[in-house]
Design an enzyme around this catalytic site. Structure first.
Site, PDB file in Angstrom:
ATOM      1  N   GLU A 107       0.821  -1.205   0.000  1.00 33.94           N
ATOM      2  CA  GLU A 107       0.000   0.000   0.000  1.00 33.94           C
ATOM      3  C   GLU A 107       0.861   1.264   0.000  1.00 33.94           C
ATOM      4  OE1 GLU A 107      -3.843   1.729   2.471  1.00 33.94           O
ATOM      5  OE2 GLU A 107      -2.304   0.623   3.562  1.00 33.94           O
ATOM      6  N   ASP A 158      -6.129   2.255  -2.006  1.00 31.60           N
ATOM      7  CA  ASP A 158      -6.918   2.860  -0.942  1.00 31.60           C
ATOM      8  C   ASP A 158      -7.346   4.251  -1.393  1.00 31.60           C
ATOM      9  OD1 ASP A 158      -7.514   4.503   1.424  1.00 31.60           O
ATOM     10  OD2 ASP A 158      -6.825   2.799   2.604  1.00 31.60           O
ATOM     11  N   GLN A 201      -9.598  -0.608  -0.837  1.00 33.07           N
ATOM     12  CA  GLN A 201     -10.249  -0.074   0.353  1.00 33.07           C
ATOM     13  C   GLN A 201     -10.780   1.316   0.034  1.00 33.07           C
ATOM     14  OE1 GLN A 201      -6.906  -0.363   3.090  1.00 33.07           O
ATOM     15  NE2 GLN A 201      -7.814  -2.136   4.087  1.00 33.07           N
ATOM     16  N   GLU A 224     -12.744   0.786   5.004  1.00 26.99           N
ATOM     17  CA  GLU A 224     -11.760   1.234   5.996  1.00 26.99           C
ATOM     18  C   GLU A 224     -11.993   2.719   6.282  1.00 26.99           C
ATOM     19  OE1 GLU A 224      -7.018   0.576   6.855  1.00 26.99           O
ATOM     20  OE2 GLU A 224      -7.618   1.694   5.090  1.00 26.99           O
TER      21      GLU A 224
END
Length: 265
Positions: free
Chosen positions: A141, A176, A203, A239
């Site tokens: 990530e 993300d 996410q 998240e």
């Protein structure tokens, strides 16, 4: 239909951790994320998942609480990284973790970026080899500087370069939306399209407050639709931090078949 997995570190926090699994199932979810599954004995965790009909689709690699963010890119913590990898693989083999994030950590002042990236590549190659027999994907990530000022990987492009250098089929990137929107230029959809082939997990959270879809500057439901139209069939981790409480933060999921009926009970 998109598949969603609440992150138990961010959602259902009104409850103690063991009760969050049942709450997720009661709201119609088939899977969860949890950053720190190692807080429970692995066989107890497996029973909680099985009893509630859940999969654990994402977790972080275990890390000593005295260490900031992660171990994978820390030149002076290679042995600690390998011990952490061993524990993570024990849990993955027992409970069936789908994706795992071996965070590189923030830049230590005594080492150069090049030294840290060399160690990151070597550690990830080792971890991928150890995990090859499992149905497990490691996902790297990128983290925005708002969250981690000394972050080692700021953009998906930087993470993708590391994935390419390692060259293992069980290593991909984690997309993300919160980190991407805070750090990178261009639309979420365009950036997703650019890196779709190497995305192993997604996410979502809105900006600026890291809240649910509908609370913030980005139309995350449009982004979800775009990913699905482009063929993404992986899990989408929720998240985010609810603006008010978990139950009200899930109201947007009434638009999705399969969740709606259970949310309305």
């Amino acid at each position: 239909m998109p598949k969603f997995a609440p992150n138990l570190y961010h959602l259902f926090t009104e409850l103690p951790i063991r009760k969050r699994f049942a709450a997720a199932a009661a709201h119609g979810f088939d899977a969860v994320e949890w950053h720190f599954p190692y807080e429970l004995p692995k066989h107890e965790l497996k029973a909680l998942l099985t009893d509630n009909g859940l999969q654990l689709v994402h977790a972080l690699m275990p890390v000593d609480q005295s260490v900031t963010w992660g171990l994978a890119g820390q030149p002076d913590k290679i042995d600690e990284f390998k011990r952490s990898a061993e524990l993570a693989l024990e849990y993955a083999a027992t409970v069936g973790i789908a994706t795992l994030h071996p965070h590189p950590g923030q830049m230590p002042p005594q080492y150069s970026q090049e030294q840290c990236l060399d160690v990151l590549v070597s550690n990830l190659d080792y971890f991928c080899a150890q995990a090859a027999s499992l149905d497990l994907t490691l996902v790297l990530e990128s983290v925005c500087t708002i969250r981690a000022p000394k972050t080692m990987l700021r953009t998906l492009g930087q993470a993708a370069e590391v994935v390419k250098e390692v060259g293992r089929p069980n290593l991909k990137v984690l997309y993300d939306s919160y980190h991407v929107r805070n750090e990178e230029a261009g639309s979420l959809c365009a950036i997703f399209d650019e890196f779709q082939e190497v995305i192993g997990h997604v996410q979502i959270a809105n900006v600026p407050g890291r809240h649910e879809p509908g609370v913030g500057d980005v139309d995350l439901q449009y982004f979800i639709s775009h990913m699905h139209e482009c063929g993404y069939r992986g899990w989408i981790g929720l998240e985010y931090d609810p603006l008010k409480d978990t139950a009200s933060s899930l109201s947007w999921l009434a638009n999705y078949k399969g969740i709606r009926a259970k949310l309305s009970k």
